[in-house]
Design a protein around this motif. Structure first.
Motif, PDB file in Angstrom:
ATOM      1  N   TRP A 297     -23.167  38.642  -3.916  1.00 57.96           N
ATOM      2  CA  TRP A 297     -23.952  37.629  -4.618  1.00 57.96           C
ATOM      3  C   TRP A 297     -25.195  38.259  -5.235  1.00 57.96           C
ATOM      4  O   TRP A 297     -25.647  39.319  -4.812  1.00 57.96           O
ATOM      5  N   GLY A 298     -25.683  37.565  -6.232  1.00 58.45           N
ATOM      6  CA  GLY A 298     -26.951  37.939  -6.848  1.00 58.45           C
ATOM      7  C   GLY A 298     -28.042  37.013  -6.379  1.00 58.45           C
ATOM      8  O   GLY A 298     -27.774  35.867  -5.995  1.00 58.45           O
ATOM      9  N   THR A 299     -29.287  37.505  -6.377  1.00 62.76           N
ATOM     10  CA  THR A 299     -30.429  36.669  -6.037  1.00 62.76           C
ATOM     11  C   THR A 299     -31.456  36.747  -7.153  1.00 62.76           C
ATOM     12  O   THR A 299     -31.708  37.810  -7.704  1.00 62.76           O
ATOM     13  N   GLY A 300     -32.028  35.603  -7.492  1.00 59.16           N
ATOM     14  CA  GLY A 300     -33.055  35.591  -8.528  1.00 59.16           C
ATOM     15  C   GLY A 300     -33.667  34.206  -8.599  1.00 59.16           C
ATOM     16  O   GLY A 300     -33.035  33.222  -8.198  1.00 59.16           O
ATOM     17  N   THR A 301     -34.880  34.115  -9.109  1.00 64.57           N
ATOM     18  CA  THR A 301     -35.559  32.827  -9.174  1.00 64.57           C
ATOM     19  C   THR A 301     -34.770  31.825 -10.005  1.00 64.57           C
ATOM     20  O   THR A 301     -34.645  30.658  -9.629  1.00 64.57           O
ATOM     21  N   ALA A 302     -34.212  32.285 -11.113  1.00 64.44           N
ATOM     22  CA  ALA A 302     -33.549  31.343 -12.017  1.00 64.44           C
ATOM     23  C   ALA A 302     -32.319  30.718 -11.356  1.00 64.44           C
ATOM     24  O   ALA A 302     -32.145  29.505 -11.368  1.00 64.44           O
ATOM     25  N   ALA A 303     -31.458  31.570 -10.764  1.00 59.39           N
ATOM     26  CA  ALA A 303     -30.188  31.076 -10.218  1.00 59.39           C
ATOM     27  C   ALA A 303     -30.238  30.890  -8.699  1.00 59.39           C
ATOM     28  O   ALA A 303     -29.280  30.403  -8.117  1.00 59.39           O
ATOM     29  N   VAL A 304     -31.325  31.279  -8.052  1.00 61.40           N
ATOM     30  CA  VAL A 304     -31.487  31.285  -6.596  1.00 61.40           C
ATOM     31  C   VAL A 304     -30.476  32.267  -5.992  1.00 61.40           C
ATOM     32  O   VAL A 304     -30.794  33.433  -5.809  1.00 61.40           O
ATOM     33  N   VAL A 305     -29.275  31.798  -5.678  1.00 58.89           N
ATOM     34  CA  VAL A 305     -28.226  32.682  -5.156  1.00 58.89           C
ATOM     35  C   VAL A 305     -26.973  32.400  -5.973  1.00 58.89           C
ATOM     36  O   VAL A 305     -26.590  31.249  -6.143  1.00 58.89           O
TER      37      VAL A 305
END
Lengths: 359, 359
Positions: A297-305
């Protein structure tokens, strides 16, 4: 709370329906501005109606890309309160980006005050539907008017706000990611760990090629060996192989993601085995083939997880967890969003309530 | 000549004295603008008084650095005529940069027409003192107003002009260059061969450190091995070791310099041994120590040819040609500037006369 000179809009915009929100297409009614001049420092903080900046075409940011930004979110809780998620950490990272790009830092409390003041004023713009939020985009741009290449002597800080839905059209559904061996996002000694325009400009061609090949995003590999996972350009990357969660270390080429840090902390709270170490695409692909790659998984503010359902590399696709969102990915998403929306305890003190400004 | 809708300034600026010209601090009276919209293509070319652009703070160029530019010069000859130097080649490189950065190309003849029209209109701004010129800065910036990372769907082309003196305060005097092993400008798979904001943003920290250490400019080494010469950020680099001139090849990480190409062509005309090949900093430093490094110079539109008097690397300085401008460096400077100012034949057809527009 700090108060800033404020000019309120006389022509408030119509707010989009929560259901219609995409990412970053609509800006709110107001913006926060502050100027920097060599010798004088940061000065003239002010809130104005959101509107165009007046920039000479010789302004250095337009030619030499001396610009940094950050991105964080304000969430409307079930209790009606508005919470910022890890605002201090975002403010600190913003300053770290400034330093890396030879730009003047801002006092963290002034950054925080700009967040609170503008979100408080535009509080009605924080949407209410689950999954929606108000995105904050603090930015500094170089404003010298001069064609020689140099770190600017004057800057503009601005904060703008955008009510947002999901970053990916797919929502939290698994995405298809392509590990590229032809495009490089950043290299050690470059600007990879700063949230700066250059890294995103560099990612456009790779993103275009990935989309043309039927993928949603690009997984960048390191620029030296072209084999270690770096990041996804808008997200950090994590894999679960067997019972171990592995993510690339902060070694100068990737962003120190706030959601990355939060996910690592939660998983350590939960007693999981979490390792920050260099990991090669070959190791991940092999784990994908033999089934030990349980989740990615990816993590980032825009998509969360954002779960990765398919990973492509050199013409081969591996399907992860049958193309479905994995249990840990879902648990992370649920735990982080529960804190963000005030539905659960906040043991680490990650959220802060924004006082609404009554007009 | 093509004619474009033109709004002339009603408040012409005072022109600086030729003696007072620095690089890029003064802009002329007019600018050329043209818009791009998906579906519609490039449209609405126009000449306006030089003045600020109106850009929403969410304009993508300010966040994601999708911007390209080029730089070329117009020279006032002893015969009073104004000549552009290799305008076609600059226009072609501009389009190559556009392509690399996922931006729409412009028809070369339209780029050329914008050069001629604007320089012709602002012809009085072309200074007359030897060594001075009028610098042209064609630029394209992404103008979508949207916070998601994506190649823009709309762009602005602008051309602005600046009367310039020498780029370096030292004039054609030898400069001190520091080969850095801590900063990287570009890496294969990145944007190094495009004239794009990202490469310059990446160079700011290295430049700052070099200046702090007493050098004028930075010599960047390749991002993978950290040993091959790349370029100087504002110049390509050339060395003369024994009777051979060596310069790094165009392999995707350095700019295809117009002055570089011109210098190579002239030296081949002159029957010199000229080699484009990877060359390590160790080889250059060793040649500096044993005296076979006869000359070293940078090439670029801004400085034309800039001799390197001192090369620093890992705490060691080597002095080149006793710190004096070498004979070949001087010959190149003289030959290129003689063509630019119309003082000599132009066997390769590098210059083109700009018709002045009479008001």
């Amino acid at each position: 709370m700090a108060s800033f000179p404020t000019t309120r809009t006389t022509t408030p915009k119509q707010k989009p329906a929560d259901d219609a929100l995409a990412f970053g297409r609509v800006l709110t009614d107001h913006m926060f501005l502050m100027d920097y001049t060599d010798g004088e420092g940061w000065h003239s903080p002010r809130i104005l109606p959101h509107g165009p900046l007046s920039l000479d075409p010789a302004t250095t940011v337009l030619h030499y890309g001396q610009a940094i930004f950050d991105g964080l979110k304000a969430f409307r809780g079930a209790d009606g309160q508005i919470r910022l998620f890890r605002a201090d950490r975002h403010a600190q990272r913003f300053n770290r980006s400034a330093k890396l790009m030879c730009m003047p830092e801002l006092p963290v409390d002034v950054i925080r005050q700009s967040f609170d003041a503008l979100v408080g004023l535009d509080a009605d713009w924080v949407p209410r539907k689950p999954g929606t939020s108000l995105y904050l985009r603090p930015t500094i741009i170089a404003t010298d008017v001069m064609l020689g290449v140099h770190p600017s002597h004057s800057y503009l800080y601005f904060l703008i706000l955008s009510p947002v839905g999901s970053y990916y059209r797919e929502g939290v559904k698994p995405v298809r990611i392509l590990a590229t061996d032809s495009h490089v996002r950043a290299v050690k000694g470059g600007t990879g760990e700063a949230k700066t325009a250059a890294n995103y400009a560099q990612s456009l061609a790779g993103q275009r090629d990935a989309e043309a090949a039927g993928y949603t995003q690009v997984l960048y590999l390191d620029g030296v060996h072209r084999k270690y996972l770096d990041e996804v350009g808008t997200m950090n990357i994590m894999v679960k192989i067997g019972d171990e969660v592995i993510t690339p270390p902060l070694a100068g080429t990737i962003l120190d993601g706030v959601t990355r840090a939060s996910a690592l902390e939660l998983m350590r709270d939960w007693g999981l085995k979490v390792t920050e170490r260099p990991i090669t695409i070959d190791e991940v692909m092999q784990a994908g083939r033999d089934g030990s790659l349980q989740e990615m998984w990816g993590t980032g503010t825009a998509a969360v997880v954002s779960p990765v359902g398919t990973l492509g590399y050199q013409g081969e696709d591996v399907t992860i967890n049958g193309g479905q969102t994995g249990a840990l990915t879902q648990k992370l998403y649920d735990a982080i969003t529960a804190i963000q929306y005030g539905r659960s305890n906040d043991p680490h003190g990650w959220t802060s309530v924004v006082p609404e400004v009554r007009g």
